[in-house]
Write a protein that holds these residues in place. Structure first.
Motif, PDB file in Angstrom:
ATOM      1  N   PRO A 101     -30.388 -27.037  33.701  1.00  0.00           N
ATOM      2  CA  PRO A 101     -30.309 -25.877  32.827  1.00  0.00           C
ATOM      3  C   PRO A 101     -28.923 -25.244  32.971  1.00  0.00           C
ATOM      4  O   PRO A 101     -28.430 -25.102  34.093  1.00  0.00           O
ATOM      5  CB  PRO A 101     -31.387 -24.922  33.354  1.00  0.00           C
ATOM      6  CG  PRO A 101     -32.063 -25.599  34.483  1.00  0.00           C
ATOM      7  CD  PRO A 101     -31.469 -26.952  34.681  1.00  0.00           C
ATOM      8  N   GLY A 102     -28.287 -24.925  31.868  1.00  0.00           N
ATOM      9  CA  GLY A 102     -26.963 -24.309  31.918  1.00  0.00           C
ATOM     10  C   GLY A 102     -25.836 -25.323  31.884  1.00  0.00           C
ATOM     11  O   GLY A 102     -24.649 -24.956  31.886  1.00  0.00           O
ATOM     12  N   SER A 103     -26.158 -26.602  31.808  1.00  0.00           N
ATOM     13  CA  SER A 103     -25.105 -27.624  31.810  1.00  0.00           C
ATOM     14  C   SER A 103     -24.429 -27.737  30.454  1.00  0.00           C
ATOM     15  O   SER A 103     -23.401 -28.389  30.315  1.00  0.00           O
ATOM     16  CB  SER A 103     -25.677 -28.987  32.216  1.00  0.00           C
ATOM     17  OG  SER A 103     -26.677 -29.385  31.302  1.00  0.00           O
ATOM     18  N   ASP A 153     -32.767 -34.058  23.660  1.00  0.00           N
ATOM     19  CA  ASP A 153     -32.190 -33.033  24.530  1.00  0.00           C
ATOM     20  C   ASP A 153     -33.341 -32.322  25.249  1.00  0.00           C
ATOM     21  O   ASP A 153     -34.133 -31.642  24.607  1.00  0.00           O
ATOM     22  CB  ASP A 153     -31.366 -32.098  23.620  1.00  0.00           C
ATOM     23  CG  ASP A 153     -31.078 -30.732  24.216  1.00  0.00           C
ATOM     24  OD1 ASP A 153     -31.268 -30.543  25.426  1.00  0.00           O
ATOM     25  OD2 ASP A 153     -30.656 -29.846  23.436  1.00  0.00           O
ATOM     26  N   GLY A 154     -33.443 -32.525  26.550  1.00  0.00           N
ATOM     27  CA  GLY A 154     -34.513 -31.879  27.318  1.00  0.00           C
ATOM     28  C   GLY A 154     -35.717 -32.777  27.536  1.00  0.00           C
ATOM     29  O   GLY A 154     -36.704 -32.348  28.125  1.00  0.00           O
ATOM     30  N   PHE A 155     -35.652 -33.972  27.067  1.00  0.00           N
ATOM     31  CA  PHE A 155     -36.723 -34.956  27.253  1.00  0.00           C
ATOM     32  C   PHE A 155     -36.098 -36.329  27.393  1.00  0.00           C
ATOM     33  O   PHE A 155     -35.220 -36.660  26.593  1.00  0.00           O
ATOM     34  CB  PHE A 155     -37.677 -34.939  26.052  1.00  0.00           C
ATOM     35  CG  PHE A 155     -38.830 -35.899  26.190  1.00  0.00           C
ATOM     36  CD1 PHE A 155     -40.020 -35.498  26.777  1.00  0.00           C
ATOM     37  CD2 PHE A 155     -38.717 -37.210  25.746  1.00  0.00           C
ATOM     38  CE1 PHE A 155     -41.083 -36.391  26.914  1.00  0.00           C
ATOM     39  CE2 PHE A 155     -39.772 -38.104  25.892  1.00  0.00           C
ATOM     40  CZ  PHE A 155     -40.953 -37.684  26.478  1.00  0.00           C
ATOM     41  N   PRO A 156     -36.482 -37.159  28.338  1.00  0.00           N
ATOM     42  CA  PRO A 156     -37.489 -36.909  29.360  1.00  0.00           C
ATOM     43  C   PRO A 156     -36.982 -36.008  30.480  1.00  0.00           C
ATOM     44  O   PRO A 156     -35.782 -35.897  30.704  1.00  0.00           O
ATOM     45  CB  PRO A 156     -37.767 -38.313  29.900  1.00  0.00           C
ATOM     46  CG  PRO A 156     -36.497 -39.075  29.670  1.00  0.00           C
ATOM     47  CD  PRO A 156     -35.912 -38.520  28.425  1.00  0.00           C
ATOM     48  N   ALA A 198     -25.409 -15.142  32.133  1.00  0.00           N
ATOM     49  CA  ALA A 198     -24.619 -14.617  31.011  1.00  0.00           C
ATOM     50  C   ALA A 198     -25.342 -14.848  29.682  1.00  0.00           C
ATOM     51  O   ALA A 198     -25.246 -14.039  28.765  1.00  0.00           O
ATOM     52  CB  ALA A 198     -23.246 -15.293  30.982  1.00  0.00           C
ATOM     53  N   ARG A 199     -26.103 -15.953  29.581  1.00  0.00           N
ATOM     54  CA  ARG A 199     -26.786 -16.291  28.330  1.00  0.00           C
ATOM     55  C   ARG A 199     -27.933 -15.315  28.055  1.00  0.00           C
ATOM     56  O   ARG A 199     -28.150 -14.890  26.926  1.00  0.00           O
ATOM     57  CB  ARG A 199     -27.320 -17.728  28.444  1.00  0.00           C
ATOM     58  CG  ARG A 199     -28.056 -18.207  27.233  1.00  0.00           C
ATOM     59  CD  ARG A 199     -28.331 -19.696  27.318  1.00  0.00           C
ATOM     60  NE  ARG A 199     -29.426 -19.998  28.240  1.00  0.00           N
ATOM     61  CZ  ARG A 199     -29.885 -21.229  28.458  1.00  0.00           C
ATOM     62  NH1 ARG A 199     -29.312 -22.254  27.884  1.00  0.00           N
ATOM     63  NH2 ARG A 199     -30.899 -21.425  29.271  1.00  0.00           N
ATOM     64  N   GLY A 200     -28.696 -14.992  29.119  1.00  0.00           N
ATOM     65  CA  GLY A 200     -29.735 -13.977  29.001  1.00  0.00           C
ATOM     66  C   GLY A 200     -30.888 -14.278  28.064  1.00  0.00           C
ATOM     67  O   GLY A 200     -31.425 -13.372  27.427  1.00  0.00           O
TER      68      GLY A 200
HETATM   69  P1  ADP Z   1     -33.064 -25.405  30.031  1.00  0.00           P
HETATM   70  O1  ADP Z   1     -32.462 -26.792  29.949  1.00  0.00           O
HETATM   71  O2  ADP Z   1     -32.027 -24.333  29.971  1.00  0.00           O
HETATM   72  O3  ADP Z   1     -34.026 -25.255  31.175  1.00  0.00           O
HETATM   73  P2  ADP Z   1     -34.715 -25.963  27.698  1.00  0.00           P
HETATM   74  O4  ADP Z   1     -34.493 -25.226  26.425  1.00  0.00           O
HETATM   75  O5  ADP Z   1     -34.383 -27.414  27.722  1.00  0.00           O
HETATM   76  O6  ADP Z   1     -33.905 -25.120  28.747  1.00  0.00           O
HETATM   77  O7  ADP Z   1     -36.240 -25.803  28.173  1.00  0.00           O
HETATM   78  C1  ADP Z   1     -36.850 -24.543  28.371  1.00  0.00           C
HETATM   79  C2  ADP Z   1     -38.242 -24.725  28.997  1.00  0.00           C
HETATM   80  O8  ADP Z   1     -39.079 -25.542  28.134  1.00  0.00           O
HETATM   81  C3  ADP Z   1     -38.265 -25.463  30.339  1.00  0.00           C
HETATM   82  O9  ADP Z   1     -38.026 -24.598  31.421  1.00  0.00           O
HETATM   83  C4  ADP Z   1     -39.694 -26.059  30.343  1.00  0.00           C
HETATM   84  O10 ADP Z   1     -40.664 -25.090  30.711  1.00  0.00           O
HETATM   85  C5  ADP Z   1     -39.947 -26.394  28.892  1.00  0.00           C
HETATM   86  N1  ADP Z   1     -39.608 -27.815  28.588  1.00  0.00           N
HETATM   87  C6  ADP Z   1     -38.603 -28.261  27.775  1.00  0.00           C
HETATM   88  N2  ADP Z   1     -38.588 -29.599  27.715  1.00  0.00           N
HETATM   89  C7  ADP Z   1     -39.611 -30.037  28.499  1.00  0.00           C
HETATM   90  C8  ADP Z   1     -40.118 -31.309  28.885  1.00  0.00           C
HETATM   91  N3  ADP Z   1     -39.546 -32.451  28.446  1.00  0.00           N
HETATM   92  N4  ADP Z   1     -41.197 -31.364  29.706  1.00  0.00           N
HETATM   93  C9  ADP Z   1     -41.770 -30.263  30.162  1.00  0.00           C
HETATM   94  N5  ADP Z   1     -41.342 -29.021  29.868  1.00  0.00           N
HETATM   95  C10 ADP Z   1     -40.274 -28.892  29.056  1.00  0.00           C
END
Ligand code: ADP
Length: 184
Positions: free
Chosen positions: A10-12, A85-88, A127-129
């Protein structure tokens, strides 16, 4: 055509970079965080379930996220390429993704890992908040990242798919490096 997976704490800046690259390359940006935040705002069944976990900085249960990604990958507009983005976010999700990609007869090209030191991550998130960006949740999300998501770096390195990028540079420099890396 590109099919990319973005990994990073997160934050990268992976959301920012993924959005920019998707726009420039005219491919779909599939952000599970954004899809989940929309579900929460719309108070859908998924959103109501997901909110509980997101507010604590925990991962939403795999099956819920997987169903959401499956639905998205079956849509026509992703045929020209995509960025996940964010998966897996853990090894079980990565294994499910491999099955899902077989189902839609697609393969991922590269996995981009954005590397940023921890102290910079915390500064950026504070900072993002965003709603889930308070100190306690941030700490938990970084822990969850280290425990569950970081092992994916080795998972994809072993598959010869990993490309690491220095995410501590200014946004436009990271974008430039990213474009070089995915073209090479
Ligand atoms: P960040 O990368 O800043 O943590 P994201 O916007 O990617 O923020 O995700 C926010 C929240 O959504 C995560 O903290 C998690 O609870 C949930 N989330 C997102 N993607 C997944 C995933 N692939 N599996 C489980 N939870 C997820």
């Amino acid at each position: 055509m590109a099919r990319l997976i973005f990994l990073g704490p997160p934050g990268s800046g992976k959301g920012t970079q993924a959005a920019q690259l998707a726009q420039d390359e005219q491919i779909s940006h599939i952000s599970t965080g954004e899809l989940l935040r929309k579900a929460v705002a719309d108070k859908t069944d998924l959103g109501v379930k997901a909110k509980y976990y997101m507010d604590k900085g925990e991962l939403v249960p795999d099956q819920l996220v997987l169903d959401m990604v499956r639905e998205r990958l079956h849509k026509l507009d992703v045929q020209s390429g995509w960025i996940l983005d964010g998966f897996p976010r853990n090894v079980a999700q990565a294994e499910s993704l491999e099955n899902l990609l077989k189902e839609v007869a697609q393969v991922s090209d590269s996995v981009i890992s954005l590397e940023v030191p921890d102290d910079l991550l915390v500064d950026r998130l504070l900072a993002r908040g965003r709603k889930d960006d308070n100190e306690e949740t941030i700490r938990r999300r970084l822990e969850v990242y280290r425990e569950q998501t970081a092992p994916l770096i080795d998972f994809y390195r072993a598959r010869g798919q990993l490309k690491s990028i220095d995410g501590a540079q200014p946004i436009s420099s990271v974008t430039a490096v990213l474009k070089q890396v995915i073209c090479s």
